[in-house]
Design an enzyme around this catalytic site. Structure first.
Site, PDB file in Angstrom:
ATOM      1  N   CYS B  77     -79.123  24.134  16.189  1.00 61.10           N
ATOM      2  CA  CYS B  77     -77.741  24.596  16.006  1.00 61.10           C
ATOM      3  C   CYS B  77     -77.703  26.106  15.803  1.00 61.10           C
ATOM      4  CB  CYS B  77     -77.123  23.943  14.770  1.00 61.10           C
ATOM      5  SG  CYS B  77     -76.236  22.425  15.142  1.00 61.10           S
ATOM      6  N   ASP B 129     -74.465   8.698  -3.865  1.00 58.72           N
ATOM      7  CA  ASP B 129     -75.251   9.153  -5.006  1.00 58.72           C
ATOM      8  C   ASP B 129     -74.547   8.869  -6.327  1.00 58.72           C
ATOM      9  OD1 ASP B 129     -77.337  10.588  -6.408  1.00 58.72           O
ATOM     10  OD2 ASP B 129     -75.940  12.241  -6.610  1.00 58.72           O
TER      11      ASP B 129
END
Lengths: 160, 160, 160, 160, 160, 160
Positions: B77, B129
């Site tokens: 990228c 999480d």
């Protein structure tokens, strides 16, 4: 004992869990995920792979490197000293696409499921990036924890 | 014109695409994804959210910050100067779970679909999480590009 | 025992070595390298240095900070808790140029030669950066491990 | 005009050069370097490479990713929007070892020689890391700028 | 026009401001701050500085490098291509301590006050770190914007 | 024993302190700081907060994430495995503004005061960023260590 969201304190504010009192144990987590694509996309990647392997090698390396960055990406994750991260990618003609499995290991006070899940996610994103010019419709799916051992909560294995 | 994997050069090796000759245009990409969980987990997050909003705020901020790190995570990228990243999260009782949508904008030579997809993925991972202590079986699914505009390849909208 | 490339698994794929079973020991590694330049360039840096020391201070600090980033730069390196990194730079009229030596120390399961080598490389690159406007022909050379102790493989010292 | 160290201000202190008045031009830099090793080491990497290519793929990807991090590693480097980075690695039986060449391109106000040199250095370090278990004596050498174009200082080509 | 917190959208959620429609202009920001310490601490740093300058050189370099990381630290800051960052540190016997001034410049769509303020803060923290063994009571104070130009909001100068 | 700047070696050069011989102990540090603003600014943030809490949530998360980056920001800080970081922010009408307190905990060989101070600084900078469109004159002040325990130097508490 009341179960709850461990990352929210009594005032409802996000905070890191204190792992200071936890024991250092051998902890392993395995996560999996898929990227689903068109048949032609799968073929094109596999042909490239037959020659040099760079698409899948790039995805595997990106996944491993991302696992090491997990605590920078997930706000309340603890930094930890990973013993090993591995990422395996296999083609699946039935999806069609790729199945990614990542395993993370640590000798530490906190589990490594986020590291394994992050490795899977970034490996999938890397495949997407490298094939997006020919197939914008790919989907990342089924990113989940497969197995986890070590730590107070005991052994976990996902029911199929 | 022969279509192919733009990130593999003629020798099959992974390389960044040269965007030097591309025009600077306004580019937008929108991506989406879900995290599916148990009803109780969804309720517990929403109750926490009713008080202080920190679970979803943390996920939204983590997604935005991850979009800015996309070029560090995805090997090929390009770095770019994002004009804006936004992340929206809404509860969906039917999943049950959350639907995440991210939009990225740039005035630049290269598209921002990877930034939008990375924001979605990391927002989902952050929710995982924060709720994993009560529900290890959550699954991230349906991470995909919804819409893309700007650039030579024209406007893209995913067919439902 | 068959020796081999420890970072390739049986399928030839790159993976981190599992250090979970390794003992935590005191480990030290020392690496060195040079940057060779024209006499005038060396003089100009040394004069600047006589005043404020900023060229060499910047190179030393950049080397130390890079050592802490080694596991982010080298894909299969383990994160570790460095006890100390030091970088020493001395002018050598005979090169002409600078000799850089870096030492890294850790109490851990894996060696620190990559940290020492990374510190040397980035210190050299920093000197290059700061002097490149007057000398584009500088060369970084002789970047190598000098000494290593701790760990199963025993003490290593490079033969001169 | 007096030539001098552009990164030192009149007080001798290290500071970034102000590129605000520089023109945006197409800039290219090519750098090279070698890693010298024992014959057996070279053979073992090439055999691994014949199978899956992961050693050299890892080095190439690490070099590209490091180029994007150059401004984080070298204290006074400017952040920039790289159009492309490529890293090529070829075996050389005469060294014996590998020759690494990296090219960086940007449309910007500042040159990209540091990005090309950083890519070469980190690609070499990655090969060292993956082969160090069988050969601790490898040396990174001849890291230098080969060619540079764009910008006020004109075209530069290293004399052989 | 109703003034408000630009980083909160109509639902009260934190989001990046869209700078896509803003003009690219020359923007400068200057920030300042102090670290106050005991007389003996100031003397000890100045003596060290008289020899090699490394304490203040480290603080200056840390401040410059931190400015380049601003968008990684501050959740809703835009990445940008800094033209220059400079950090100046001067001793002030009357504090007693050091006064830090940082200037940041960009040709871009968004201001650089956060970059200047971040450089000041991290330079102060670095001085604290290097002197904390002899003086734990140091205080960082008066971190504020001094001046800002460029952009739609016009020229700003803090009133003394 | 002669006290001195521990980060300068005998030649006056900046270097990391060697913590290899230090004992692993439970270490805690608490730091505090304020950001002072106009009454209207405080009101506007608190109203936004009443709705969704995103300004203070963003500042708290940014502070926690910055604490994990301390060793990347402060050149001679050691990487460490934080057990917990928490950031608390409370409005103070008398300033007027916000008081930020951060606590960091580790089981390790080196103190965590820099982590606590960095968390406070970046939380303050984040509040500045989110409110700067309505109040450029805010000041960050009183950033200092409140308490520290663990390690050879014993317990420290700032005198009020």
């Amino acid at each position: 004992m009341k179960m709850g969201l461990t990352h929210l304190d009594s005032g409802g504010q996000a905070n890191m869990v204190d792992v200071g009192e936890k024991a250092e144990t051998q902890r392993i987590a395995v996560a999996e995920g898929c990227i689903v694509m068109r048949d032609e996309t799968l073929n094109m990647i596999l042909e490239g792979n037959a020659q040099k392997g760079d698409v899948l090698a790039a995805a595997r390396i990106a996944g491993i490197m991302a696992a090491k960055k997990t605590h920078e990406l997930i706000p309340l994750c603890h930094p930890l000293l990973l013993n090993k991260v591995s990422v395996d990618i296999s083609a699946d003609r039935d999806l069609p696409g790729f199945r990614i499995t990542a395993a993370a290991r640590v000798t530490g006070k906190t589990g490594v499921e986020m590291e394994a899940l992050t490795a899977v996610s970034v490996a999938c994103l890397t495949i997407y990036d490298m094939a997006k010019a020919i197939d914008r419709g790919m989907t990342i799916t089924g990113v989940q924890l497969v197995e986890k051992s070590g730590g107070k909560s005991g052994h976990y294995r996902r029911d199929e």
